[in-house]
Design a protein around this motif. Structure first.
Motif, mmCIF file in Angstrom:
data_model
loop_
_atom_site.group_PDB
_atom_site.id
_atom_site.type_symbol
_atom_site.label_atom_id
_atom_site.label_comp_id
_atom_site.label_asym_id
_atom_site.label_seq_id
_atom_site.Cartn_x
_atom_site.Cartn_y
_atom_site.Cartn_z
ATOM 1 N N UNK A 1 0.576 -0.956 0.416
ATOM 2 C CA UNK A 1 0.476 -0.352 -0.086
ATOM 3 C C UNK A 1 0.843 1.243 0.201
ATOM 4 N N UNK A 2 1.944 1.167 0.952
ATOM 5 C CA UNK A 2 2.551 1.993 0.554
ATOM 6 C C UNK A 2 3.860 2.564 -0.779
ATOM 7 N N UNK A 3 4.155 1.497 -0.779
ATOM 8 C CA UNK A 3 4.180 1.724 -2.546
ATOM 9 C C UNK A 3 3.943 2.268 -3.118
ATOM 10 N N UNK A 4 2.805 1.791 -3.602
ATOM 11 C CA UNK A 4 1.490 2.368 -4.258
ATOM 12 C C UNK A 4 1.235 3.622 -3.847
ATOM 13 N N UNK A 5 0.895 4.257 -3.069
ATOM 14 C CA UNK A 5 1.034 5.722 -2.179
ATOM 15 C C UNK A 5 2.751 6.253 -3.109
ATOM 16 N N UNK A 6 3.510 5.419 -2.919
ATOM 17 C CA UNK A 6 4.481 6.371 -3.109
ATOM 18 C C UNK A 6 4.797 6.274 -4.584
ATOM 19 N N UNK A 7 4.581 5.572 -5.804
ATOM 20 C CA UNK A 7 4.431 5.417 -6.959
ATOM 21 C C UNK A 7 2.930 6.376 -7.529
ATOM 22 N N UNK A 8 2.359 6.860 -6.877
ATOM 23 C CA UNK A 8 1.216 7.710 -7.168
ATOM 24 C C UNK A 8 0.139 7.176 -7.911
ATOM 25 N N UNK A 9 -0.057 5.620 -7.681
ATOM 26 C CA UNK A 9 -1.037 5.341 -8.014
ATOM 27 C C UNK A 9 -2.169 4.880 -7.298
ATOM 28 N N UNK A 10 -2.522 5.296 -6.008
ATOM 29 C CA UNK A 10 -3.246 5.596 -5.201
ATOM 30 C C UNK A 10 -3.435 6.721 -4.257
ATOM 31 N N UNK A 11 -4.193 7.496 -4.563
ATOM 32 C CA UNK A 11 -4.693 8.932 -2.944
ATOM 33 C C UNK A 11 -4.688 8.775 -1.462
ATOM 34 N N UNK A 12 -3.660 9.340 -0.970
ATOM 35 C CA UNK A 12 -3.885 8.181 0.859
ATOM 36 C C UNK A 12 -5.024 7.629 1.572
ATOM 37 N N UNK A 13 -5.067 7.182 2.370
ATOM 38 C CA UNK A 13 -6.195 6.656 2.752
ATOM 39 C C UNK A 13 -7.020 7.703 3.387
ATOM 40 N N UNK A 14 -6.293 8.970 3.855
ATOM 41 C CA UNK A 14 -6.882 10.250 5.061
ATOM 42 C C UNK A 14 -8.018 11.111 3.290
#
Length: 103
Positions: free
Chosen positions: A30-43
């Protein structure tokens, strides 16, 4: 193959504190997907879901579904209804909604 993990949100009990993920490997994905810009943060996903339903998140699943990341949330509304939302992880668009019937 669908990879998913479940994390329980303790937002109501912990005053908005984000929960720890149940599995370290899932957390890293999940963190990697966020860092790659693939997802919005959970917040941000929580803001979208809570604004849409007026409820508080009690459970979140994060999975890869048909090539995209999807957040699946269970929320409880102030009047006690259970609402389930599927939200596109990249765009924040609500993909599906299921509300508990009073029957």
């Amino acid at each position: 193959m669908k990879r998913c993990f479940t994390l329980l949100l303790l937002t109501a009990c912990l005053g908005g504190t984000l929960p720890a993920l149940a599995d370290r490997d899932d957390h890293e994905r999940a963190r990697d997907a966020l860092e790659r810009g693939e997802v919005l943060p959970l917040t941000r996903i929580l803001e979208i879901a809570e604004a849409d339903t007026g409820g508080r998140a009690i459970e979140v699943e994060f999975e890869r579904d048909d090539g995209r990341w999807v957040y699946e949330l269970e929320l409880i509304t102030p009047d006690g209804r259970l609402v389930e939302l599927e939200i596109d992880g990249a765009t924040g668009a609500i993909l599906d909604r299921d509300e508990e019937d009073d029957d």
